[in-house]
Design a protein around this motif. Structure first.
Motif, PDB file in Angstrom:
ATOM      1  N   ASP A 144     -20.955  -4.955 100.359  1.00 22.99           N
ATOM      2  CA  ASP A 144     -19.975  -4.487  99.131  1.00 22.99           C
ATOM      3  C   ASP A 144     -18.760  -4.669 100.437  1.00 22.99           C
ATOM      4  N   ALA A 145     -18.845  -4.038 101.259  1.00 23.85           N
ATOM      5  CA  ALA A 145     -16.710  -4.254 101.619  1.00 23.85           C
ATOM      6  C   ALA A 145     -16.887  -5.455 102.309  1.00 23.85           C
ATOM      7  N   GLU A 146     -17.799  -6.068 102.552  1.00 23.38           N
ATOM      8  CA  GLU A 146     -17.946  -7.766 103.625  1.00 23.38           C
ATOM      9  C   GLU A 146     -17.283  -8.536 102.207  1.00 23.38           C
ATOM     10  N   ARG A 147     -18.138  -8.599 101.289  1.00 24.79           N
ATOM     11  CA  ARG A 147     -17.275  -9.299 100.295  1.00 24.79           C
ATOM     12  C   ARG A 147     -15.948  -9.059 100.269  1.00 24.79           C
ATOM     13  N   LEU A 148     -15.805  -7.634  99.681  1.00 19.16           N
ATOM     14  CA  LEU A 148     -13.954  -7.414  99.081  1.00 19.16           C
ATOM     15  C   LEU A 148     -13.547  -7.724 100.460  1.00 19.16           C
ATOM     16  N   THR A 149     -13.600  -7.799 101.473  1.00 16.64           N
ATOM     17  CA  THR A 149     -12.845  -7.963 102.546  1.00 16.64           C
ATOM     18  C   THR A 149     -12.575  -9.531 102.699  1.00 16.64           C
ATOM     19  N   LEU A 150     -13.183 -10.958 102.152  1.00  4.53           N
ATOM     20  CA  LEU A 150     -13.533 -11.741 102.422  1.00  4.53           C
ATOM     21  C   LEU A 150     -12.589 -11.905 101.245  1.00  4.53           C
ATOM     22  N   LEU A 151     -12.498 -11.364 100.020  1.00  6.07           N
ATOM     23  CA  LEU A 151     -12.126 -11.734  99.198  1.00  6.07           C
ATOM     24  C   LEU A 151     -10.430 -11.164  99.455  1.00  6.07           C
ATOM     25  N   ALA A 152     -10.265 -10.372  99.249  1.00  5.00           N
ATOM     26  CA  ALA A 152      -8.907  -9.900  99.574  1.00  5.00           C
ATOM     27  C   ALA A 152      -8.386 -10.837 101.081  1.00  5.00           C
ATOM     28  N   LEU A 153      -8.816 -11.792 102.139  1.00  7.00           N
ATOM     29  CA  LEU A 153      -8.413 -12.289 102.393  1.00  7.00           C
ATOM     30  C   LEU A 153      -7.982 -14.058 101.878  1.00  7.00           C
ATOM     31  N   HIS A 154      -8.644 -14.299 101.052  1.00  2.24           N
ATOM     32  CA  HIS A 154      -8.251 -15.446 100.156  1.00  2.24           C
ATOM     33  C   HIS A 154      -7.110 -14.824  99.489  1.00  2.24           C
ATOM     34  N   ALA A 155      -7.287 -13.818  98.815  1.00  2.22           N
ATOM     35  CA  ALA A 155      -6.682 -12.958  97.659  1.00  2.22           C
ATOM     36  C   ALA A 155      -5.005 -13.059  98.248  1.00  2.22           C
ATOM     37  N   GLY A 156      -4.693 -13.185  99.615  1.00  7.02           N
ATOM     38  CA  GLY A 156      -3.601 -13.180 100.635  1.00  7.02           C
ATOM     39  C   GLY A 156      -2.806 -14.216 100.638  1.00  7.02           C
TER      40      GLY A 156
END
Length: 371
Positions: A144-156
């Motif tokens: 879950d942490a990896e998914r959210l980290t990847l999402l946050a990268l694109h969110a930025g």
């Protein structure tokens, strides 16, 4: 592969939006769905110890109002804004950085937060995305942490692009206001000044030269009619078109017909089909057409103008006139808004083409995929 597919779908949803508020809303929704959380939030800090934006998902509007104002930068939220790694807790209430839940706030336990990077400096922490579960629900995993980290990268990246887009639109609005101010000064103000001088001259000749005074009063009447026409034209450009109610093509037709009532030029308009463009694209199409009409009427002194707009798989808009024409290679120095129209067309995924030469009129065509 499933994880990549889910993240890819979330990123695609984020990138379909242009405004920062829309992007943040989709980030919160995507984060919650991606890890199966009860709640999600995206926060962008301000410079005063609070949050400029704090978008939530999973909390209803009524409960959100009952919770009260936006959170401050304190406790765990403040800690997250100063670090680079995800924070994963089985029970946020047991962490020493946790302070309290406001009244009406859901009682959460499992918590996962990830910083968002993507300011002017790509290393700058510009916000955070967090997810949480009700007390008694399972915690979040490393996956879950990896998914959210990847999402946050694109969110930025998406947030940075949204900010750049909003800045460009703000500059366009300022540019348009400045142009309207110039129109008022160059057209209406000058005519009113001429009207005043002519009426004063007529008044001074009433007794000594009545015939000349009557002739001047005729000029006063004509100047007044021209000033009213110019003012109406400016008002038409200021009046917002009702795109939601009428649709783009009907708005184009109505706006052009209003302009034709304020100018002696013969203006024809032909429209067909239905626009499937996004709202921001339709607004920019209207602005491009207004700018082209402005050029044809005020700079080219056209007597006949034809505007056509046909929507199939592609929206094609064409404005042609019989005016004095110009050299397109010199347009940037002529104050005719050609660069602005070209940039605006490019921003909304369109292509602008201009054909003109001195003494031979102008044809402007705009093409945008109508998807």
């Amino acid at each position: 592969m499933r994880v990549l597919h889910e993240v890819s779908q979330a990123v695609a949803a984020i990138n379909r939006n242009l405004s920062a508020a829309e992007v943040m809303t989709v980030i919160a929704q995507s984060a919650r769905q991606l890890v199966g959380a009860d709640y999600a939030a995206v926060g962008i800090p301000d410079d005063f110890g609070g949050f400029a934006e704090f978008i939530t998902d999973g909390i209803g509007d009524k409960q959100r109002l009952a919770i009260g104002p936006l959170p401050r930068q304190h406790g765990l939220l403040a800690a997250m804004l100063s670090q680079r790694q995800p924070v994963r807790l089985d029970d946020i209430r047991r962490d020493p950085r946790f302070e309290y839940f406001p009244k009406a706030h859901p009682v959460m336990a499992a918590f996962l937060g990830v910083p968002i990077f993507g300011g002017e400096d790509e290393e700058e922490n510009i916000g955070l995305v967090v997810v949480a579960n009700d007390s008694g629900k399972p915690g979040f995993s490393e996956d879950d942490a990896e998914r959210l980290t990847l999402l946050a990268l694109h969110a930025g990246i998406a947030l940075r692009n949204a900010r750049l887009y909003e800045r460009s639109r703000e500059l366009s609005i300022v540019e348009e206001r400045n142009r309207l101010a110039r129109d008022l000064h160059d057209a209406v103000s000058q005519r009113l000044f001429s009207l005043r001088l002519t009426s004063q001259a007529a008044e001074s000749l009433v007794e000594s030269d009545p015939e000349r005074a009557r002739a001047l009063m005729g000029q006063v009447s004509q100047l007044a009619r021209e000033a009213v026409a110019e003012l109406r034209a400016v008002i038409v450009e200021l009046r917002p078109a009702d795109l939601d109610r009428e649709g783009l093509l009907e708005c184009l037709r109505r706006q052009i017909e209003l302009v034709s009532q304020s100018h002696p030029a013969h203006i024809e308009v032909e429209v067909s089909g239905e626009s499937r463009l996004e709202k921001n694209q339709e607004v920019d199409v209207l602005r491009i057409v207004r700018e082209a009409l402005h050029n044809a009427l005020r700079h080219a002194h056209a007597e006949r103008i034809l505007v056509t707009a046909h929507a199939t798989e592609v929206l094609r808009v064409e404005i042609s006139d019989d005016g004095v024409g110009f050299d397109p290679s010199e347009a940037a120095t002529r104050g005719m808004g050609v660069l602005s129209m070209t940039d605006r067309a490019s921003t909304i995924g369109g292509r602008l083409h201009i054909q003109s030469s001195p003494g031979r009129g102008t044809r402007l065509s705009l093409e945008i995929p109508n998807e």
